[in-house]
Design a protein around this motif. Structure first.
Motif, PDB file in Angstrom:
ATOM      1  N   PHE A  52      69.458 -75.031  45.558  1.00 28.35           N
ATOM      2  CA  PHE A  52      70.836 -75.317  45.142  1.00 28.35           C
ATOM      3  C   PHE A  52      71.493 -74.177  44.363  1.00 28.35           C
ATOM      4  O   PHE A  52      72.686 -74.243  44.056  1.00 28.35           O
ATOM      5  CB  PHE A  52      70.882 -76.609  44.308  1.00 28.35           C
ATOM      6  CG  PHE A  52      70.872 -77.853  45.142  1.00 28.35           C
ATOM      7  CD1 PHE A  52      72.055 -78.457  45.528  1.00 28.35           C
ATOM      8  CD2 PHE A  52      69.679 -78.407  45.566  1.00 28.35           C
ATOM      9  CE1 PHE A  52      72.051 -79.604  46.317  1.00 28.35           C
ATOM     10  CE2 PHE A  52      69.654 -79.540  46.355  1.00 28.35           C
ATOM     11  CZ  PHE A  52      70.845 -80.150  46.733  1.00 28.35           C
ATOM     12  N   LEU A  53      70.766 -73.115  44.054  1.00 26.70           N
ATOM     13  CA  LEU A  53      71.340 -72.037  43.241  1.00 26.70           C
ATOM     14  C   LEU A  53      72.582 -71.383  43.866  1.00 26.70           C
ATOM     15  O   LEU A  53      73.542 -71.091  43.143  1.00 26.70           O
ATOM     16  CB  LEU A  53      70.279 -70.978  42.945  1.00 26.70           C
ATOM     17  CG  LEU A  53      69.133 -71.418  42.030  1.00 26.70           C
ATOM     18  CD1 LEU A  53      68.191 -70.255  41.758  1.00 26.70           C
ATOM     19  CD2 LEU A  53      69.665 -71.991  40.721  1.00 26.70           C
ATOM     20  N   PRO A  54      72.606 -71.119  45.179  1.00 30.37           N
ATOM     21  CA  PRO A  54      73.830 -70.519  45.735  1.00 30.37           C
ATOM     22  C   PRO A  54      75.066 -71.392  45.548  1.00 30.37           C
ATOM     23  O   PRO A  54      76.171 -70.870  45.353  1.00 30.37           O
ATOM     24  CB  PRO A  54      73.503 -70.345  47.226  1.00 30.37           C
ATOM     25  CG  PRO A  54      72.020 -70.298  47.280  1.00 30.37           C
ATOM     26  CD  PRO A  54      71.552 -71.232  46.209  1.00 30.37           C
ATOM     27  N   PHE A  55      74.890 -72.704  45.586  1.00 30.64           N
ATOM     28  CA  PHE A  55      76.031 -73.608  45.386  1.00 30.64           C
ATOM     29  C   PHE A  55      76.529 -73.529  43.943  1.00 30.64           C
ATOM     30  O   PHE A  55      77.739 -73.486  43.697  1.00 30.64           O
ATOM     31  CB  PHE A  55      75.621 -75.042  45.743  1.00 30.64           C
ATOM     32  CG  PHE A  55      75.037 -75.186  47.113  1.00 30.64           C
ATOM     33  CD1 PHE A  55      75.778 -74.866  48.242  1.00 30.64           C
ATOM     34  CD2 PHE A  55      73.731 -75.607  47.294  1.00 30.64           C
ATOM     35  CE1 PHE A  55      75.236 -74.988  49.511  1.00 30.64           C
ATOM     36  CE2 PHE A  55      73.179 -75.730  48.558  1.00 30.64           C
ATOM     37  CZ  PHE A  55      73.932 -75.413  49.672  1.00 30.64           C
ATOM     38  N   ILE A  56      75.585 -73.491  43.000  1.00 26.51           N
ATOM     39  CA  ILE A  56      75.971 -73.378  41.592  1.00 26.51           C
ATOM     40  C   ILE A  56      76.686 -72.056  41.343  1.00 26.51           C
ATOM     41  O   ILE A  56      77.709 -71.995  40.648  1.00 26.51           O
ATOM     42  CB  ILE A  56      74.722 -73.474  40.690  1.00 26.51           C
ATOM     43  CG1 ILE A  56      73.878 -74.716  41.021  1.00 26.51           C
ATOM     44  CG2 ILE A  56      75.134 -73.468  39.225  1.00 26.51           C
ATOM     45  CD1 ILE A  56      74.575 -76.016  40.884  1.00 26.51           C
ATOM     46  N   GLU A  87      74.428 -74.061  29.968  1.00 22.04           N
ATOM     47  CA  GLU A  87      73.380 -74.850  29.315  1.00 22.04           C
ATOM     48  C   GLU A  87      72.556 -75.588  30.376  1.00 22.04           C
ATOM     49  O   GLU A  87      73.084 -76.066  31.375  1.00 22.04           O
ATOM     50  CB  GLU A  87      74.014 -75.872  28.356  1.00 22.04           C
ATOM     51  CG  GLU A  87      73.007 -76.729  27.612  1.00 22.04           C
ATOM     52  CD  GLU A  87      73.663 -77.786  26.732  1.00 22.04           C
ATOM     53  OE1 GLU A  87      72.937 -78.442  25.969  1.00 22.04           O
ATOM     54  OE2 GLU A  87      74.902 -77.944  26.817  1.00 22.04           O
ATOM     55  N   ILE A  88      71.245 -75.672  30.140  1.00 23.37           N
ATOM     56  CA  ILE A  88      70.370 -76.482  30.992  1.00 23.37           C
ATOM     57  C   ILE A  88      70.009 -77.734  30.219  1.00 23.37           C
ATOM     58  O   ILE A  88      69.318 -77.685  29.198  1.00 23.37           O
ATOM     59  CB  ILE A  88      69.109 -75.702  31.403  1.00 23.37           C
ATOM     60  CG1 ILE A  88      69.496 -74.468  32.217  1.00 23.37           C
ATOM     61  CG2 ILE A  88      68.161 -76.593  32.209  1.00 23.37           C
ATOM     62  CD1 ILE A  88      68.331 -73.559  32.556  1.00 23.37           C
ATOM     63  N   LEU A 144      73.866 -77.312  33.770  1.00 22.34           N
ATOM     64  CA  LEU A 144      73.067 -78.067  34.733  1.00 22.34           C
ATOM     65  C   LEU A 144      72.434 -79.277  34.061  1.00 22.34           C
ATOM     66  O   LEU A 144      71.911 -79.178  32.945  1.00 22.34           O
ATOM     67  CB  LEU A 144      71.944 -77.198  35.300  1.00 22.34           C
ATOM     68  CG  LEU A 144      72.321 -75.905  36.021  1.00 22.34           C
ATOM     69  CD1 LEU A 144      71.053 -75.177  36.464  1.00 22.34           C
ATOM     70  CD2 LEU A 144      73.206 -76.203  37.224  1.00 22.34           C
ATOM     71  N   LEU A 145      72.458 -80.394  34.764  1.00 20.03           N
ATOM     72  CA  LEU A 145      71.668 -81.561  34.384  1.00 20.03           C
ATOM     73  C   LEU A 145      70.570 -81.691  35.425  1.00 20.03           C
ATOM     74  O   LEU A 145      70.832 -82.044  36.578  1.00 20.03           O
ATOM     75  CB  LEU A 145      72.538 -82.825  34.347  1.00 20.03           C
ATOM     76  CG  LEU A 145      71.800 -84.127  34.024  1.00 20.03           C
ATOM     77  CD1 LEU A 145      71.193 -84.085  32.615  1.00 20.03           C
ATOM     78  CD2 LEU A 145      72.726 -85.334  34.161  1.00 20.03           C
ATOM     79  N   ILE A 189      82.114 -77.056  32.969  1.00 23.26           N
ATOM     80  CA  ILE A 189      81.784 -77.700  34.235  1.00 23.26           C
ATOM     81  C   ILE A 189      80.300 -78.037  34.249  1.00 23.26           C
ATOM     82  O   ILE A 189      79.457 -77.229  33.841  1.00 23.26           O
ATOM     83  CB  ILE A 189      82.128 -76.789  35.430  1.00 23.26           C
ATOM     84  CG1 ILE A 189      83.611 -76.439  35.410  1.00 23.26           C
ATOM     85  CG2 ILE A 189      81.755 -77.464  36.747  1.00 23.26           C
ATOM     86  CD1 ILE A 189      84.030 -75.451  36.478  1.00 23.26           C
ATOM     87  N   LEU A 190      79.983 -79.218  34.751  1.00 21.98           N
ATOM     88  CA  LEU A 190      78.610 -79.690  34.863  1.00 21.98           C
ATOM     89  C   LEU A 190      78.235 -79.860  36.331  1.00 21.98           C
ATOM     90  O   LEU A 190      79.050 -80.313  37.132  1.00 21.98           O
ATOM     91  CB  LEU A 190      78.451 -81.032  34.144  1.00 21.98           C
ATOM     92  CG  LEU A 190      77.094 -81.735  34.270  1.00 21.98           C
ATOM     93  CD1 LEU A 190      76.006 -80.954  33.523  1.00 21.98           C
ATOM     94  CD2 LEU A 190      77.186 -83.174  33.746  1.00 21.98           C
ATOM     95  N   ALA A 191      77.014 -79.484  36.683  1.00 22.81           N
ATOM     96  CA  ALA A 191      76.457 -79.797  38.002  1.00 22.81           C
ATOM     97  C   ALA A 191      75.207 -80.643  37.791  1.00 22.81           C
ATOM     98  O   ALA A 191      74.367 -80.333  36.947  1.00 22.81           O
ATOM     99  CB  ALA A 191      76.103 -78.513  38.761  1.00 22.81           C
TER     100      ALA A 191
END
Length: 319
Positions: free
Chosen positions: A18-22, A55-56, A35-36, A3-5
């Motif tokens: 945005f960390l709580p959403f991730i 992965e970042i 994360l992108l 999954i990518l965010a």
């Protein structure tokens, strides 16, 4: 499952928000999330110990369309990079058609995104909450959390002599723009109040811009023996120092977001940006300029920040 965010806002603060959403997305699907994000978010320096991050991926878009991912060539390059990673789902935290199409070209089957072409007036937190509630049935109400290795905490505690002082304070004296930077004399007055009550030391966190450095120099002229400057350290080395502090007092800057996410009581000096950036985390305690009931862009209240009000808040939080 892969999954990518996509979070394409520029700064550290926006990434932290945005960390709580991730994290909730990771919990729902039982896998870490890639994360992108833009390099300016410096996500790799404070998220490497987060088990919900995979992965970042660096989003290379710059001003004047000079980044590797800008333009038509950049569109193709990024879509190919994502395609090679074989993501199954993507959550896009923006309304951009460009990212939607990039993900389609990358053969990502499930795309969840803000409504297209509705960027104007979007609330940075509530819009993300609505997306996850409507599309994934997720309720997100937690604070951002940043984790640090225990070994680094112990080393910082020893290296910076934390145990020799009654209290240790972080002062986030920098800021991304001049209107966010409270003048040096306000911090000098605050330091005076604190020293009268506590045997304490102060850690000065700021950037390298000329005005930020001038504020630091003005403080060190008077309190050189009581202050330790952190601006030659990278973020990952500053975090364990912050975590060892009793409390932080920060301009609305990256350090207010990082400090509060380390579960440190953080007084945020709100001068010229919307209040939500200084109170979205339960560890944040905003101080507004005297005579002001709310702040937003254009308030220009840095000269009306009251050091005595800050000190009174410190007393209430740590006593």
């Amino acid at each position: 499952m892969k999954i990518l965010a996509i979070q394409n806002r520029m700064g550290i603060g926006d990434m932290v928000i945005f960390l709580p959403f991730i994290q909730e997305i990771s919990r729902k699907f039982g896998c870490p999330i890639s994360l992108l994000v833009k390099e300016s978010s410096k996500a790799d320096q404070y998220l490497k110990n987060s088990d919900y991050i995979d992965e970042i991926i660096s989003l290379k878009r710059e001003d004047k369309n000079r980044g590797d991912h800008d333009g038509i060539k950049g569109f193709v390059k990024l879509s190919n990079e994502l395609k090679s990673r074989k993501f199954e789902k993507v959550i896009i935290f923006n309304s951009s058609l460009r990212y939607n199409l990039i993900c389609k070209f990358a053969n990502i089957k499930e795309i969840y995104q803000y409504p297209l072409f509705e960027k104007k007036g979007q609330h940075v937190i509530n819009t993300a909450k609505k997306l996850l509630k409507d599309k994934l049935n997720l309720e997100v109400n937690s604070n951002p959390v940043i984790n640090i290795e225990t070994e680094k905490l112990i080393r910082a505690k020893s290296n910076f002599n934390f145990e020799k002082k009654e209290k240790n304070f972080l002062l986030g004296i920098g800021g991304s723009g001049p209107s966010k930077r409270v003048p040096a004399e306000k911090f000098l007055e605050l330091i005076k109040y604190c020293k009268e009550k506590y045997d304490c030391q102060f850690f000065l966190a700021t950037g390298k811009k000329d005005e930020e450095q001038e504020i630091k120099k003005d403080i060190l002229k008077i309190y050189k023996d009581d202050c330790i400057s952190l601006d030659d350290l990278i973020i990952s080395d500053i975090l364990p120092v912050i975590k060892n502090c009793d409390l932080s007092v920060c301009n609305d800057s990256s350090f207010s977001h990082l400090s509060s996410s380390l579960n440190i009581p953080t007084i945020v000096l709100m001068c010229d940006t919307p209040l939500l950036y200084g109170n979205y985390n339960s560890n944040m305690f905003p101080i507004l300029p005297d005579g002001v009931d709310n702040v937003t862009h254009g308030t220009n209240g840095k000269n009306k920040i009251n050091p005595k009000k800050i000190f009174d808040k410190i007393i209430s939080l740590i006593n």
